[in-house]
Design an enzyme around this catalytic site. Structure first.
Site, short mmCIF file in Angstrom:
data_model
loop_
_atom_site.label_atom_id
_atom_site.label_comp_id
_atom_site.label_asym_id
_atom_site.label_seq_id
_atom_site.Cartn_x
_atom_site.Cartn_y
_atom_site.Cartn_z
N PHE A 1 1.08 -1.20 0.00
CA PHE A 1 -0.18 0.19 -0.10
C PHE A 1 0.87 1.26 0.00
CE2 PHE A 1 -4.20 -1.93 1.22
CZ PHE A 1 -3.76 -3.16 1.51
N ASP A 2 1.36 1.66 -1.15
CA ASP A 2 2.44 2.83 -1.35
C ASP A 2 2.04 3.92 -0.35
OD1 ASP A 2 4.46 1.29 -2.58
OD2 ASP A 2 3.15 1.17 -4.22
N TYR B 1 9.64 1.04 -7.79
CA TYR B 1 9.09 1.73 -8.94
C TYR B 1 9.07 2.98 -8.78
CZ TYR B 1 6.12 -1.95 -11.38
OH TYR B 1 5.72 -3.12 -12.11
N GLU B 2 8.59 3.79 -9.96
CA GLU B 2 8.49 5.29 -9.98
C GLU B 2 7.30 5.59 -10.25
OE1 GLU B 2 11.72 4.47 -10.10
OE2 GLU B 2 12.54 6.05 -9.01
#
Lengths: 733, 733
Positions: free
Chosen positions: B300-301, B385-386
């Site tokens: 859950f970024d 990730y970006e």
């Protein structure tokens, strides 16, 4: 002069030569509806492409479709321009060729002087002396069972302009004359049961004179200048385009507009074929009002009118901005002349934001690479609507068909207080814009890595069948791409499925990716895929069979280009032409063979007042993406804006910095000062960031940071930090 | 200095003040996980916005969440900075606050010196002396039922770098240490049944040193320069942004990153509220490999790590190009300091192609107006990730959330010849990239035209029920937009439906459009809406309840911001926090009241080698469009590039010409010469076009054209034409 590339459109001279041969053989009174390249037969062309030096050049052949007047007899033939011979000449019955702008324009004059029409205009409230203020958008009739397909018909959608500069679409008239092109006369008028007199509403025009009266233009739009002082990154040689690793030929014809042939990608020095041919081949715009005669409003803009014929001459700094190259298009006129559409296609590149980026959170190593794209654009005007069709090529191998819909809504009149019954929207007093769909058909003949042996797989994202708690899927999180090969043309009639976010993979099963073990593929990712809303067995459903499914796949055949039939005007749909004819029972194998994928996409438009009197452009985007096609990311050789490795961060040298120096900082906002923006290094977290040489940062040589040589940080040589050589930290040594 | 706007993020001074008050009251050994603005209560804020001069300014309140070590006790409180008082202070049990970069970074050092980890590294083939080459991406553990939620845990995804400059993701290790933050120690290691020794494959790196070894960069990328010599068209005052007719406040917090408050549009001089608040509030990235412990990979970024905390410092000419304004963000450090993320948000405008266009085919009157857009961008790095999150504002009232996914795939090791079982893809030898989804949650609190009384309707495109051949639908073409008002929160749990191309309309039923009779609305058009693939009752399904449906609607409540719960790390999903708690039985009315729409969108990613070793950006786009909101097209006052009316065409004067003069013609291609491109008038069909003053054209004063004064044309004063005063035409006078 070099001979034309076999995919090149007919030149003006070739059109003239073909016309001349036909006139000589069949008389001068013909009307020329099509004089267009018959593209070389694929077998011969494939041989030629493989060895153009040693293979005979395919002949230049013109497709010619004419009407012989006054009988209205239609002939469809082939002229071999190379040998000067007519090689085919067939008389058609019950078929009408594509309609020409000349035919459409003529009808406006006819209605203005037709007594029956004048009578209806007067009944509607137009003074008899105002017939020069009467306009019509003539459409081919669609299909009207009262008249059939043997006579050549148009329906005239009627409008009034109080002033020549008023948009007519705000003053529709309620009746619809039918014009017979063979008789050159109005033969009937459809008159509704409920009459609707001409609206007296004040006009709302979009042009500059009207806007100036409304208070003029906003003055807060500052110029955005785009320039390429060192030139562009593409080259155009004839119709062959080369940009980054892309190579392709852009053709153009009366019907499809731009055509992409022999699309290939240079992968580490090797030209790899991708698509043999790609274009839009048809579209249909069904309107949703069931009241007669609105059912006839379902234009096949490509098959009935021609995207090529209706193409705009594009204009520098206006339709296209930047450094632009253009292609002209030579089209026949009805009487056999040639007209050149200047700038029918524009070609230019644009910056496209971030191509890829990564920052390592622990060491601040960073790469940022900017993307650009090549846009090949054609805009055509279909009476009221404009379609800006962009074919966008991306550096990473993605092709993006991108269409912007703008122009003006087709409108009909409504009485004050009249119920639209939900079939349309009153977008302005007295103006009813009917619900409609725009359904486009994209045709792709894939040729992945050559050999013309391809297959299509469905790709569906699905959960594992194994239940939660089972050994195979204890936590219930298992999911995968379910791949289903389409075996026959019948099986290939497939629809989108949102619950699996279905995509279609065109693959070459003979070329398997060395790492992934999957065949090389291009994936069709398309989400604007409305169902055809006219019901099964309805008139539109019968005529526009291509729109019954999101995807069809057929076995390649040279002359199967147009999925609603070669001659579309006035087809009844009984039987349905094009795709259903070719598919038949649907038992043809489409596995590992030369195949064509037909994809229907578009949108359903329920008009709103924001669309009136002219529509802000609405976009439709779809993607064709390489998957398992390249060994790895194919754009790692695009120069980055900035790249620095961990060792270079430590050594403070070796950085690759090609940051755009034209960019400027605009002051304002909650920014604490100059650090960072114009600091010593780009794209890392700067002076006060999480990492790096920050003062209050987390990592690195931070004063109050967490890691590294931080004074109050957590880790590293922190003075008040948590870890490392911290003075006040919890895990300090 | 002016006091902050009540929506402004806490300043560095305010963070320091809040920290100081808390330290004074509760001791200095606290770790600060959240020190962030509690936005003003909406009721008070609404009053203040209506009359800021005369209404008391809402207090500045900080949400503060701390961990007291070594016990690991969590406190969640509120500090009124204005009065210097702690107004709430609650001890939490079984809940873990958001994880900090400092905590994550620390674990890499711990694993390197942990004997059990070293043993596993050696077993994997890493020399004992190479522990400085061991890296890990520590993630919060997700949820692991063996340990529960009382201890603070991380899972360390392990990698090796042969060289410091190698991308670690190509050398994963097969085991997973678990770190206990309270004990500051590795407490367990998850070791798979099948062991996978370290891969010896040659590295494939994306940085410039590696590319230079592979042959360097392509040299055919010419600069594209963008400049705004007269300045930009937007202004930034503090956090208030004004551009074209848009007005809004950009906030920023640790969790959501940018927040848009009080979004309004100036319509003919009147500021009309649209949204009270709009932001991304959560996301989940479930991975689809069911083998333990990969089920724990479902980040859950936002809720677990924070988009704000992970934000990049953006860099001029690199992340953003053109004339750019920035906003910084002040964030607390774990020990109570302040770190400033320079340039956490960038703001700039871009040309956006054609805004609208129309050419009248009969008279060549034309308008072409170019669009521009305002982009508010934030990029955050979530370990590998970006996410480049762009909030794009269009002149026509459309808001376009647009996310580009780039960065690096999360990878796991695989043995040569190992079967991925379809749960992942071998993207490089020995590198298995698991299937995953990115599911974002967009939260919108609409306030259309003020008053905070809104409703939501489903809009489904459906065919008439009446059969083909019936009187009501004889030709079967009837279709309409079926609108269904969502009455309760239970009813509002709704999913996309592709067969009706469903959209959701946020409406104010109290304001009906004078023409269309429909309530003013903003339509959510979103097509990348995969279903949550983890099965019902699975761990992810329980924890990420927001992702079970495309849309939820709730009644507004001040503290209901985060749909997977306020404290997300280590939640079990029993019960599911956030949305399911608030909805309960689902009987709350959501009609004509203050409501919140929650929308889940995203994509399912089945990796391919093209995504490796760094991913070309993949876009997700959705639209929020005004429908029945404006009286008419709201952009008719945007200065066109070119506008000419029919009467001006005839008079040959009065043209509005603001064509971009910077654009340049690139020679090449099948263009016949200079006419048209640099001709006397822009955007019409030029010298040889269909209409206008063409020589061989169709209409107008054409020599061989169809209409008008054509010599060989069809219509008008044609010499050889068809109609009009044609000499050789069929309908000549």
């Amino acid at each position: 002069m070099a001979p034309p590339h076999p995919f090149d459109p007919l030149s003006a001279a070739e059109i003239t030569a073909a016309v001349s041969l036909v006139k000589k053989a069949h008389g001068a009174g013909l009307f020329f509806h099509v004089v267009s390249l018959q593209e070389p037969r694929k077998a011969a062309m494939t041989e030629w492409l493989a060895a153009p030096e040693t293979t005979p050049r395919p002949a230049r052949v013109a497709e010619v479709v004419v009407i012989e007047n006054p009988a209205g007899t239609v002939y469809d033939g082939l002229v071999d321009i190379t040998t000067g011979k007519i090689t085919a000449w067939e008389k058609l019955t019950g078929m009408q060729p594509i309609i020409l702008m000349e035919e459409l324009q003529h009808v406006e004059n006819v209605v203005r002087s037709d007594p029956m029409v004048i009578e209806q205009c007067v009944l509607s409230g137009v003074p008899r002396e105002d017939m020069h203020k009467i306009y019509c958008d003539p459409w081919t009739i669609g299909y009207d069972e009262r008249f059939g397909s043997d006579v050549r018909l148009q329906q005239a959608l009627m409008y009034y302009r109080p002033d020549i500069d008023n948009t007519q679409y705000q003053y529709p008239l309620d009746f619809c004359p039918i014009y017979d092109g063979n008789k050159d006369a109005i033969i009937a008028i459809d008159i509704p049961k409920v009459r609707r007199p001409l609206s007296k509403v004040a006009p709302l025009d979009y042009h500059h004179m009207a806007q100036e009266k409304r208070g003029g233009y906003r003055d807060d739009v500052k110029p955005i200048n785009i320039s390429q002082p060192e030139g562009v990154s593409f080259s155009v040689e004839g119709n062959e385009i080369s940009w980054q690793n892309w190579r392709f030929h852009v053709g153009f014809n009366y019907r499809e507009g731009p055509i992409f042939n022999n699309v290939r990608f240079v992968d580490n020095g090797v030209e790899r074929p991708i698509f043999y041919r790609m274009s839009l081949v048809e579209m249909v715009v069904p309107y949703g009002n069931p009241e007669r005669p609105h059912q006839r409003k379902h234009a096949f803009d490509l098959g009935e009118y021609g995207a090529g014929y209706m193409s705009n001459s594009l204009s520098l700094g206006c339709d296209c901005k930047g450094s632009i190259s253009y292609l002209d298009a030579d089209m026949p006129t009805r009487t056999g002349g040639v007209r050149t559409i200047k700038n029918a296609v524009c070609i230019h590149e644009e910056d496209d934001g971030i191509l890829f980026k990564h920052t390592d959170f622990r060491d601040d190593s960073t790469i940022v690479t900017r993307a650009r794209k090549l846009i090949v654009q054609n805009i055509f005007t279909a009476a009221n609507y404009e379609y800006a069709v962009q074919w966008i090529f991306h550096q990473d191998g993605t092709i993006e068909p991108n269409i912007r819909l703008t122009g003006i809504l087709n409108t009909y009149i409504m009485n004050p207080g009249e119920d639209t019954h939900g079939w349309g929207t009153q977008v302005y007093p007295g103006v009813n814009a009917h619900n409609h769909q725009h359904l486009f058909c994209l045709r792709i003949n894939p040729n992945l890595d050559g050999g013309n042996k391809n297959s299509v797989f469905l790709s569906d994202a699905v959960a594992s069948d194994a239940p939660v708690g089972s050994a195979e899927n204890f936590y219930g999180n298992a999911f995968y791409a379910k791949r289903t090969r389409l075996e026959t043309t019948k099986e290939a009639k497939t629809d989108f499925n949102w619950s699996t976010m279905r995509s279609w993979d065109m693959v070459n099963e003979n070329n398997v990716h060395p790492y992934s073990g999957k065949p090389v593929s291009y994936k069709l990712v398309s989400r604007e895929v409305p169902t055809l809303l006219p019901k099964p067995q309805s008139l539109v459903w019968k005529r526009a069979a291509f729109a019954r499914h999101t995807v069809h796949v057929t076995k390649y055949a040279d002359d199967q280009l147009y999925p609603a039939g070669r001659h579309v005007p006035q087809t009844s749909g009984e039987p349905s032409l094009g795709l259903p004819e070719w598919i038949g029972e649907g038992n043809d194998s489409i596995v590992n063979t030369d195949i064509v994928l037909w994809h229907t996409f578009g949108l359903t438009h329920f008009p709103a007042p924001e669309d009136y009197p002219i529509m802000p452009a609405e976009p439709i985007v779809l993607l064709l993406r390489p998957r398992h096609f390249f060994a790895s990311n194919p754009v790692m050789d695009v120069p980055p804006s900035y790249s620095v490795t961990p060792s270079q961060i430590l050594a403070k040298k070796g950085v690759y910095d090609a940051t755009d120096k034209m960019s400027t900082l605009v002051l304002g906002g909650r920014s604490h000062g100059a650090n960072g923006v114009n600091g010593s290094h780009c794209c890392t977290n700067g002076t006060n960031g999480v990492n790096g040489h920050s003062t209050n940062g987390v990592n690195g040589h931070a004063t109050n940071g967490v890691n590294g040589h931080a004074t109050n940080g957590v880790n590293g040589h922190a003075t008040n930090g948590v870890n490392g050589h911290a003075t006040n930290g919890i895990n300090g040594h």
